[in-house]
Design a protein around this motif. Structure first.
Motif, PDB file in Angstrom:
ATOM      1  N   SER A   5       2.816  -4.367  -3.537  1.00 37.23           N
ATOM      2  CA  SER A   5       3.647  -3.421  -4.279  1.00 37.23           C
ATOM      3  C   SER A   5       3.443  -3.639  -5.777  1.00 37.23           C
ATOM      4  CB  SER A   5       5.131  -3.606  -3.922  1.00 37.23           C
ATOM      5  OG  SER A   5       5.359  -3.283  -2.562  1.00 37.23           O
TER       6      SER A   5
ATOM      7  N   ARG B 158       2.986   5.716  -0.474  1.00 40.52           N
ATOM      8  CA  ARG B 158       2.200   4.626   0.112  1.00 40.52           C
ATOM      9  C   ARG B 158       0.739   5.079   0.155  1.00 40.52           C
ATOM     10  NH1 ARG B 158       3.798   2.883   6.038  1.00 40.52           N
ATOM     11  NH2 ARG B 158       3.115   5.020   6.460  1.00 40.52           N
TER      12      ARG B 158
ATOM     13  N   ASP C  14       0.613   8.719   1.763  1.00 46.32           N
ATOM     14  CA  ASP C  14       1.856   9.094   2.438  1.00 46.32           C
ATOM     15  C   ASP C  14       2.961   9.220   1.392  1.00 46.32           C
ATOM     16  OD1 ASP C  14       0.481   8.745   4.843  1.00 46.32           O
ATOM     17  OD2 ASP C  14       1.122   6.658   5.046  1.00 46.32           O
TER      18      ASP C  14
ATOM     19  N   ARG D   7      -1.606  -0.382   0.895  1.00 47.88           N
ATOM     20  CA  ARG D   7      -1.837  -1.011   2.208  1.00 47.88           C
ATOM     21  C   ARG D   7      -3.315  -0.937   2.601  1.00 47.88           C
ATOM     22  NH1 ARG D   7       2.158   0.063   7.049  1.00 47.88           N
ATOM     23  NH2 ARG D   7       3.127  -1.714   5.947  1.00 47.88           N
TER      24      ARG D   7
ATOM     25  N   ASP E  81      -0.590  -5.877   2.380  1.00 47.59           N
ATOM     26  CA  ASP E  81       0.311  -4.998   1.644  1.00 47.59           C
ATOM     27  C   ASP E  81       0.563  -5.548   0.250  1.00 47.59           C
ATOM     28  OD1 ASP E  81       0.560  -3.288   3.771  1.00 47.59           O
ATOM     29  OD2 ASP E  81       2.510  -4.037   4.426  1.00 47.59           O
TER      30      ASP E  81
ATOM     31  N   PRO F 225       2.945   4.144  -7.123  1.00 54.95           N
ATOM     32  CA  PRO F 225       3.056   3.982  -5.670  1.00 54.95           C
ATOM     33  C   PRO F 225       3.916   2.785  -5.296  1.00 54.95           C
ATOM     34  CG  PRO F 225       0.801   4.497  -6.273  1.00 54.95           C
ATOM     35  CD  PRO F 225       1.539   4.244  -7.552  1.00 54.95           C
ATOM     36  N   THR F 226       4.746   2.958  -4.287  1.00 55.09           N
ATOM     37  CA  THR F 226       5.630   1.893  -3.842  1.00 55.09           C
ATOM     38  C   THR F 226       4.866   0.808  -3.092  1.00 55.09           C
ATOM     39  OG1 THR F 226       7.399   3.519  -3.596  1.00 55.09           O
ATOM     40  CG2 THR F 226       7.709   1.395  -2.510  1.00 55.09           C
ATOM     41  N   LEU F 227       3.861   1.225  -2.320  1.00 52.97           N
ATOM     42  CA  LEU F 227       3.138   0.279  -1.477  1.00 52.97           C
ATOM     43  C   LEU F 227       1.660   0.627  -1.420  1.00 52.97           C
ATOM     44  CD1 LEU F 227       3.527  -2.163   0.500  1.00 52.97           C
ATOM     45  CD2 LEU F 227       3.604  -0.472   2.355  1.00 52.97           C
TER      46      LEU F 227
ATOM     47  N   VAL G 277      -3.020   4.186   1.522  1.00 54.26           N
ATOM     48  CA  VAL G 277      -3.566   3.443   2.658  1.00 54.26           C
ATOM     49  C   VAL G 277      -5.084   3.531   2.649  1.00 54.26           C
ATOM     50  CG1 VAL G 277      -3.609   3.233   5.171  1.00 54.26           C
ATOM     51  CG2 VAL G 277      -1.501   3.957   4.016  1.00 54.26           C
TER      52      VAL G 277
END
Length: 290
Positions: free
Chosen positions: A206, A152, A144, A193, A204, A189-191, A154
């Motif tokens: 970071s 993000r 995302d 998941r 999660d 990437p910020t996150l 995933v």
């Protein structure tokens, strides 16, 4: 015996195999011995397929009803190969299994609303070659990217969230993806998941650039050890509780067996590593629990 290979790329799953048991890595990545699929693995593959198809629809059509209606057609596609003919003990067993697949898909909708999302990519192949020649490859379930460029990554899991003490092991795969994303796109990437559909929980994390730089060194060192094993055929078995899920106990020295003769590689002129004539394929989704 299936075609023997000389792996030239490192993926999260194969790295996990080697860390768990170098001999298991050999059986899967070099000898490519067949393994009977488990219900849990096939379940993971089916759920991932449904969620991938879901995001091919316009946002307004991404409803629980639509997703549940996809299960039977996607299952029919998987069955077409005939690979899963012996998976169930009868129709009742298969029906119970499909009910659990539906439950997992329903749990997904309880965790997030796909109508509000517009993924950058699904089933995203990412590859890169590090400065020492280490080649990395992986498939991200979903990437995302928001309007501000924040990323993000995933991954869907059909099992339950592991205890916190196993979080680092669970995140190895996601850090691998984050490193490749950063090296190919220039953005950390910020996150990261992990979505565990088995109990509706998330994990999660970071990362930052300094951490990914350290992780890159770890992968380089790991691949160096793996290359040495591939060149020499020295893959030691490593016994653990996970041996109970291994399909190769009959040929494992830890269980009184004997591996097939190792096919020493033929190195082509001018190449430091033998050539793998076949691209490595990803294993089925969701391996046995740790």
């Amino acid at each position: 015996m299936p075609h023997a290979a000389r792996p030239t790329q490192l993926s999260p799953s194969r790295a996990g195999d080697f860390k768990q048991c170098p001999l298991l890595y050999r059986f899967r990545a070099v000898d490519r011995l067949p393994e009977p699929p488990s219900k849990a693995q096939v379940q993971g593959t089916l759920v991932h397929s449904v969620l991938e198809r879901l995001y091919e629809l316009d946002a307004g059509r991404r409803t629980p009803r639509q997703a549940l209606a996809m299960i039977e057609p996607e299952w029919a596609k998987l069955q077409a190969s005939g690979e899963y003919a012996e998976l169930f003990d009868g129709l009742d067993d298969e029906s119970a299994w499909l009910r659990n697949v539906r439950r997992l898909v329903e749990t997904y909708f309880a965790m997030e609303d796909p109508q509000r999302l517009q993924p950058h990519r699904t089933e995203c192949l990412v590859t890169t070659t590090l400065d020492d020649g280490t080649s990395l490859k992986g498939f991200i379930d979903r990437a995302d990217v928001n309007p501000d460029g924040l990323v993000r990554l995933v991954d869907y899991k059909t099992g339950k969230r592991p205890p916190d003490r196993f979080a680092d092991k669970a995140l190895f795969q996601m850090k691998f993806y984050a490193l490749v994303w950063w090296r190919t796109r220039g953005t950390v990437p910020t996150l990261l998941r992990l979505m565990y559909l088995g109990d509706g929980q998330m994990l999660d994390y970071s990362p930052d650039q300094r951490e990914l730089e350290g992780f890159e060194k770890t992968l380089k060192a790991l691949w160096s050890v793996m290359r040495e094993a591939i060149a020499t055929g020295e893959f030691r078995p490593q016994k653990s509780k996970l041996c109970g899920w291994c399909a190769h106990q009959a040929i494992c020295p830890e269980f009184g067996g004997e591996p097939p003769a190792y096919p020493l590689p033929t190195v082509l002129p001018g190449l430091a590593m033998p050539v793998d004539p076949q691209p490595e394929t990803e294993p089925m989704r969701d391996t046995p629990p740790t």
